[in-house]
Scaffold this motif. Structure first.
Motif, PDB file in Angstrom:
ATOM      1  N   ILE A  47       0.837  -1.200   0.000  1.00 62.13           N
ATOM      2  CA  ILE A  47       0.000   0.000   0.000  1.00 62.13           C
ATOM      3  C   ILE A  47       0.872   1.249   0.000  1.00 62.13           C
ATOM      4  CG2 ILE A  47      -1.688   1.322   1.318  1.00 62.13           C
ATOM      5  CD1 ILE A  47      -2.908  -1.215   2.272  1.00 62.13           C
ATOM      6  N   GLU A  48       1.891   1.238   0.857  1.00 60.36           N
ATOM      7  CA  GLU A  48       2.766   2.402   0.920  1.00 60.36           C
ATOM      8  C   GLU A  48       3.494   2.619  -0.394  1.00 60.36           C
ATOM      9  OE1 GLU A  48       3.849   3.953   4.411  1.00 60.36           O
ATOM     10  OE2 GLU A  48       1.741   3.385   4.469  1.00 60.36           O
ATOM     11  N   LYS A  50       1.400   4.319  -2.817  1.00 64.05           N
ATOM     12  CA  LYS A  50       1.163   5.710  -2.455  1.00 64.05           C
ATOM     13  C   LYS A  50       2.445   6.522  -2.354  1.00 64.05           C
ATOM     14  CE  LYS A  50      -1.039   6.290   1.273  1.00 64.05           C
ATOM     15  NZ  LYS A  50      -1.731   6.105   2.562  1.00 64.05           N
ATOM     16  N   PHE A  63       5.325   8.933  -2.402  1.00 60.25           N
ATOM     17  CA  PHE A  63       5.308  10.293  -2.938  1.00 60.25           C
ATOM     18  C   PHE A  63       6.586  11.046  -2.621  1.00 60.25           C
ATOM     19  CE2 PHE A  63       3.606  14.279  -4.219  1.00 60.25           C
ATOM     20  CZ  PHE A  63       4.010  15.210  -3.295  1.00 60.25           C
ATOM     21  N   THR A  69       1.165   9.149  -7.327  1.00 63.41           N
ATOM     22  CA  THR A  69       0.725  10.218  -6.430  1.00 63.41           C
ATOM     23  C   THR A  69       1.422  11.536  -6.742  1.00 63.41           C
ATOM     24  OG1 THR A  69       2.288   9.296  -4.851  1.00 63.41           O
ATOM     25  CG2 THR A  69      -0.031   8.884  -4.451  1.00 63.41           C
ATOM     26  N   LEU A 128      -6.847   4.788  -7.736  1.00 67.79           N
ATOM     27  CA  LEU A 128      -5.782   4.116  -6.988  1.00 67.79           C
ATOM     28  C   LEU A 128      -6.364   3.347  -5.810  1.00 67.79           C
ATOM     29  CD1 LEU A 128      -2.692   3.797  -6.767  1.00 67.79           C
ATOM     30  CD2 LEU A 128      -2.764   5.561  -5.031  1.00 67.79           C
ATOM     31  N   LEU A 156      -6.464   3.617   4.770  1.00 73.89           N
ATOM     32  CA  LEU A 156      -5.035   3.574   4.512  1.00 73.89           C
ATOM     33  C   LEU A 156      -4.713   3.756   3.048  1.00 73.89           C
ATOM     34  CD1 LEU A 156      -3.386   0.604   6.412  1.00 73.89           C
ATOM     35  CD2 LEU A 156      -2.691   2.969   6.441  1.00 73.89           C
ATOM     36  N   MET A 157      -5.675   3.477   2.200  1.00 72.95           N
ATOM     37  CA  MET A 157      -5.345   3.346   0.789  1.00 72.95           C
ATOM     38  C   MET A 157      -5.549   4.619  -0.002  1.00 72.95           C
ATOM     39  SD  MET A 157      -7.078  -0.285   0.086  1.00 72.95           S
ATOM     40  CE  MET A 157      -7.327  -1.407   1.425  1.00 72.95           C
ATOM     41  N   LEU A 158      -6.238   5.578   0.553  1.00 77.31           N
ATOM     42  CA  LEU A 158      -6.504   6.782  -0.220  1.00 77.31           C
ATOM     43  C   LEU A 158      -5.352   7.771  -0.044  1.00 77.31           C
ATOM     44  CD1 LEU A 158      -8.835   7.834  -1.960  1.00 77.31           C
ATOM     45  CD2 LEU A 158      -9.639   9.069   0.033  1.00 77.31           C
ATOM     46  N   PRO A 159      -4.772   8.246  -1.137  1.00 77.79           N
ATOM     47  CA  PRO A 159      -3.683   9.214  -1.011  1.00 77.79           C
ATOM     48  C   PRO A 159      -4.146  10.472  -0.296  1.00 77.79           C
ATOM     49  CG  PRO A 159      -3.844   8.415  -3.261  1.00 77.79           C
ATOM     50  CD  PRO A 159      -5.048   7.917  -2.541  1.00 77.79           C
ATOM     51  N   GLN A 191      -3.389  13.512  -0.552  1.00 76.01           N
ATOM     52  CA  GLN A 191      -3.487  14.803  -1.238  1.00 76.01           C
ATOM     53  C   GLN A 191      -4.931  15.216  -1.518  1.00 76.01           C
ATOM     54  OE1 GLN A 191      -1.436  12.395  -2.088  1.00 76.01           O
ATOM     55  NE2 GLN A 191       0.618  13.196  -2.368  1.00 76.01           N
TER      56      GLN A 191
END
Lengths: 425, 315, 297
Positions: free
Chosen positions: B242-243, B246, B248, B269, B292, C134-137, C139
């Motif tokens: 997951i990390e 994401k 960035f 991201t 995503l 946890l999965m949504l960015p 920003q």
């Protein structure tokens, strides 16, 4: 962000006390909020001016400063949250976006009253206009310029670039560099530099964008531009694409500081900053000509603006502060030419004798451009920043790394730019 | 994820069992909800609102400075049909995930096993291996990585000892992503610590008993350590994936937000961030974010569903 | 899973043969060498940064590891470089980080206990919801959250950074603790329940004490991530007196003007110290954890 703790806290403290006690001295005006980008050096100067302003009887100014990369997300967030500061430092890349959406306020109503622009340079005033209305007050004029490492040129036995240097001369200089073993390329890869492209276009009588926001160059222009740099690259006159890709923005990553090239495109007001981080002596020159009888392509542009937030409750007060910032002579001595050449003639004349050598050079450079100067281009369309960041630079890199030929990249630049402009309309 | 029930205390035999249906429900379910209360408040109060709003925004054009404008599914359609940068960033991100996660976990597990042998200097080594992770978001990383991976950087100095002429790793579009993969692996300290904690939870007496039985270290690893570690392996795998999707900050810092050279470091991201804050298209960025989310949610659901075949819980 | 002791053997197998001992030694030395080598590799960038902080300004990028002259100048300059001393920033970061640790430990362990051990309607659904966060960015939730906090009047305070931790917003820690709790045998809970323990007592007396490794882990991570977080403070803090260390560090570098790299490196090196200390401190709990785990039988 600096704060002279004693003075500012004292000011705010007395203001609070006075307000609490129900008295209203001149200080108990609503404090103004200010946000700007820059380094500690700029912050010192800016807060020096806000202190002067407070001493003069103006309201206290709460300032906030951030690095360029952090500034825009924060400002956008604050604006989206309805919480934008009163005075906002603006850049020409974003001013159209903010103005068109009323995130910053038109200033015409204050001109002549709270905002004194009587001896302001006309072209600097025009630079801050969007759709005919004034949205930003220029904080200083600058022009594009080349930063040149004088030591390398001495070693090569060549004169530094000057008003009559052409692109063709670069190749000759390159040969001199090689034969004298300077060990660097002559110039950074300019194909990814939008200001350099614009300057080159203007020398050919074209421009980047028309007044009504369309692309003002054609495929032939773009292809020739990429070809020009492909040839320079092949001859080793400009840096390799690997090296150029190391330049990610900060001055420390530029080709001149990384000792990959002796000449880079930049802005005239950054001479002092460049000298501070480079041991060798740096001088400044205009962009190369395409021919000695072509127009110079330069223009004086506002380096940055102060604007007033659309949601500000103290627009008049903010306008008074703006007026002070650009007109007060004591303030201008604090500011120097760090943000550019002051736009008010009176201020310039008073300031010039007090500047140090490097600042004098920067000041005189813009003044002495003379015949190389042309008219200010119309304000760029809203998506110009996107075209630069996401299309122009990428295409330049693709040609550099051989992923595309100049013949492919030229038409793509035109088409891509047109698409982006259409999407943003 | 199956869960055996935990029955609420029932009065002992001998006393009359006279609970109404409601009070039984209450006794069964109330503890769960009560313990969950802080999370509920946080979820409903602070999290769900912005999440739903972001979904709404994905169906609009939102330029941050004026009110959002409804456009329906346009953002999603554009994403899938007319956006080469979307595809590029997806490629970059998938490559990054596929390579960095397994390698990172392998290092983390390997080093954790090494450190778990109770050797001398364990705390020091553990701390040393964790140090790189502390530098995570520092702007200093950009400089450090350039010092290492530029054409005249230290890695190439090292390689030249072996006669290898290295390219400029960090500024060449073919290799730049790999410098970021290396950066991610370099910071394996976090999963390593978690593996260590998991290893610590395995009772020593099991190992003692096994070696008394004559089991070799290798057998012990396979039969005791690994099975008991699977909940932690599962956790690390999910979280790191997951990390990684994401990810960035490293790309942002090293490419100064550009994703260059030639979009080779344009993480998904980062692209999203550019759209949101660089080009004033928060609506489109929200659509990117939700796609995503969908992708990662599918992956996670799949992982959970298949986890019962290999993850060994003690309950 | 209980282990029964094997029946006593008549012959005792020993490892004491010289060949085996030597091999063990060699392996041990090899392991140490590998570890030391790996450590140096891992630490090289950090060592570089440390050495750069002792260099005079114009030598920073000269590439050699050992500076030609050592000076503490950048430390002094950096400490006061932003007009407010870095001491203030350190203090602010410390306050925020410690508060977040406390919040996380309390709220996340409660939620994890509920998910791992208690049965209630909708548990799987809410667990899935928690994982989704946890999965949504971040920003895209930034602006709506900013607006939310503005409505609450929390902008320009540390509340948006700290309060959510007490509401178990960090799904990472909930998930982590769930996995660990599930590794603790249920017999303990069942035994406790036979004795009439309420869920609260089970949580407090059994679960938490046995979870010291994961609690220590969560504390370490929580502290370090909060300490390293810059985006949250960037958006929600405007008054420089409330700035955290990360925010202060970023002010040293600006791409449009001159940056102060040596101060950046000096202060970055300094800012590693508190997190390192926290790490060392909580490590002991990681070690002690094994003792308790062994005792529980």
């Amino acid at each position: 962000m600096t704060m002279k703790l004693d003075r500012r806290q004292f000011l705010l403290g007395t203001t609070a006390l006075a307000a609490a006690a129900g008295i209203s001295p001149a200080f108990a005006q609503q404090a103004l909020r200010l946000i700007f980008w820059g380094s500690q050096a700029r912050a010192d100067r800016t807060y020096g001016v806000t202190d002067l302003y407070a001493k003069d009887g103006g309201p206290a100014i709460e300032g906030e400063f951030l690095a360029w990369n952090d500034y825009w997300p924060k400002l956008a967030t604050q604006t989206a949250g309805g919480n934008a500061p009163d005075v906002i430092q603006m850049d020409y890349r974003y001013i159209v976006e903010y103005a068109k959406r009323n995130a910053i306020a038109p200033l015409d109503e204050f001109v002549g009253g709270a905002l004194n622009l009587s001896d302001f340079d006309q072209d600097q005033l025009d630079g801050g206009k969007v759709d005919g209305k004034l949205y930003g007050i220029s904080l200083g004029a600058n022009s594009v310029a080349l930063m040149i490492n004088t030591v390398d040129f001495e070693k090569a036995g060549v004169e530094v670039l000057g008003p009559n240097t052409t692109y063709a001369d670069l190749t000759t200089i390159g040969e001199a560099f090689k034969s004298k073993g300077v060990g660097k390329a002559v110039i950074a890869d300019g194909s990814v530099s939008e200001p350099m492209y614009e300057n080159w276009l203007r020398q050919r009588g074209k421009a980047l964008y028309t007044a009504d926001g369309k692309v003002a160059f054609d495929e032939a222009d773009a292809t020739e531009w990429y070809k020009l740099w492909a040839d320079l690259r092949a001859a080793g006159v400009c840096v390799s694409p690997d090296d150029q890709a190391l330049d990610t923005g900060p001055l420390e990553t530029t080709m001149i500081t990384l000792n990959k090239a002796s000449v880079i495109p930049s802005n005239s007001n950054q001479l002092v900053a460049f000298q501070a981080i480079n041991k060798d002596k740096i001088t400044i020159s205009n962009f190369p000509r395409i021919a000695t009888d072509a127009p110079g392509g330069h223009y004086r542009k506002p380096s940055m603006f102060f604007s007033i937030a659309g949601t500000s409750k103290s627009k008049e007060e903010a306008a008074k502060f703006l007026s002070f910032f650009v007109n007060d002579q004591a303030a201008s001595k604090v500011l120097g030419v760090e943000r550019g050449i002051p736009c008010s003639k009176a201020v310039r004349d008073a300031l010039a004798p007090t500047l140090d050598e490097q600042s004098q050079i920067a000041l005189n450079f813009v003044a002495n451009l003379g015949p190389l100067l042309g008219a200010l281009p119309p304000s760029p369309p809203a998506a110009a920043g996107e075209i630069d960041a996401s299309l122009f630079r990428t295409l330049g890199q693709e040609v550099g790394f051989g992923a595309k030929t100049p013949e492919q990249a030229g038409p793509e630049l035109v088409k891509g730019a047109t698409d982006i402009l259409n999407r943003a309309a | 994820m199956t869960a055996p029930a935990m029955e609420a205390p029932v009065p002992h035999a001998g006393g009359a069992v006279s609970q109404s249906w409601w009070s039984r429900v209450w006794q069964n379910h109330a503890p769960g909800y009560l313990f969950l209360l802080p999370w509920f408040i946080g979820f409903l109060g602070l999290t769900i609102g912005p999440i739903l709003t972001s979904f709404y925004l994905s169906l609009t054009n939102f330029d941050l400075l004026t009110a959002p404008r409804w456009v329906g599914a346009d953002n999603y359609i554009r994403m899938f049909t007319a956006d080469p940068k979307f595809i590029a960033s997806m490629q970059v991100t998938l490559t990054f995930v596929i390579f960095s996660v397994p390698l990172k976990l392998a290092f983390a597990l390997g080093v954790a096993l090494l450190l778990n042998r109770g050797m001398r200097g364990l705390p020091l080594y553990r701390a040393l291996f964790y140090l790189p992770s502390l530098l995570g978001a520092s702007v200093a990383i950009a400089i450090l990585w350039r010092q290492l991976f530029a054409g005249d950087g230290l890695v190439n100095d090292f390689l030249s000892v072996f006669g290898i002429q290295g390219p400029s790793w960090i500024s060449n579009p073919r290799y730049s992503l790999w410098t970021l993969i290396v950066l991610s692996i370099w910071q394996f300290g976090s999963p390593m610590i978690i593996f260590l904690a998991g290893l610590r939870q395995i009772p020593q007496d099991m190992y003692e008993a096994a070696s008394l039985d004559g089991a070799s270290r290798w057998r012990q690893f396979w039969k005791i350590t690994l099975p008991l570690l699977t909940p932690v392996v599962f956790f690390n795998a999910i979280i790191q994936t997951i990390e990684a999707f994401k990810s960035f900050t490293p790309a942002f810092i090293i490419s100064a937000g550009t994703g260059n050279p030639i979009n080779s470091t344009l993480f998904y991201t980062l692209y999203l961030y550019q759209e949101a804050f660089g080009f004033f298209r928060m609506g489109y960025a929200s659509a990117l974010a939700w796609f995503l989310l969908l992708l990662v949610a599918c992956f996670t659901a799949f992982s959970f569903l298949t986890s019962k075949y290999w993850v060994h819980y003690d309950d | 899973m209980t282990v029964t002791a094997p029946a006593p053997r008549l012959t005792v197998v020993t490892d004491a043969s010289p060949g085996k001992l030597l091999r063990k030694r060699i392996l041990s030395v090899a392991a140490h060498v590998a570890l030391i080598g790996a450590s140096i590799l891992m630490l090289y960038p950090l060592l570089w940064m440390l050495s750069a902080s002792f260099r005079p300004e114009n030598e920073i990028f000269s590439g050699t590891l050992i500076p030609s002259s050592w000076s503490l100048d950048s430390y002094f300059r950096g400490w006061n470089g932003l007009r407010i001393s870095f001491g203030t920033f350190f203090w602010n970061s410390l306050v925020i980080s410690i508060t977040c640790v406390i919040g996380n430990l309390i709220a996340c362990s409660m939620a994890a206990f509920a998910f791992a051990r208690l049965r209630f309607k909708g548990r799987n659904f809410w667990f899935a919801m928690m994982l989704m966060t946890l999965m949504l960015p971040g920003q895209v939730t930034l602006i709506p959250q900013y607006v939310l906090f503005r409505e609450l009047g929390w902008v320009n305070t540390i509340l948006p950074l700290v309060a959510p931790k007490f509401l178990a917003v960090d799904a990472f820690f909930v998930f982590l603790m769930v996995q660990f709790f599930r590794g603790i045998p249920r017999e303990l809970d069942e035994a406790a329940m036979m004795d009439g323990c309420s869920p609260w007592r089970i949580y407090w007396r059994i679960m938490l004490p046995l979870s010291l490794p994961v609690m220590a882990t969560a504390a370490i991570f929580s502290f370090i991530w909060t300490w390293d977080d810059f985006f949250g403070p960037l958006i929600y803090l405007s008054d420089i007196n409330t700035y955290t260390v990360q925010l202060g560090l970023r002010s040293f570098v600006d791409s449009t003007g001159s940056s102060d790299w040596s101060s950046l490196f000096a202060m970055s090196s300094l800012s590693l110290i508190p997190v390192f200390l926290i790490f060392l401190f909580f490590q002991r709990l990681l070690i002690d954890g094994i003792a308790t785990a062994g005792l529980k039988r």
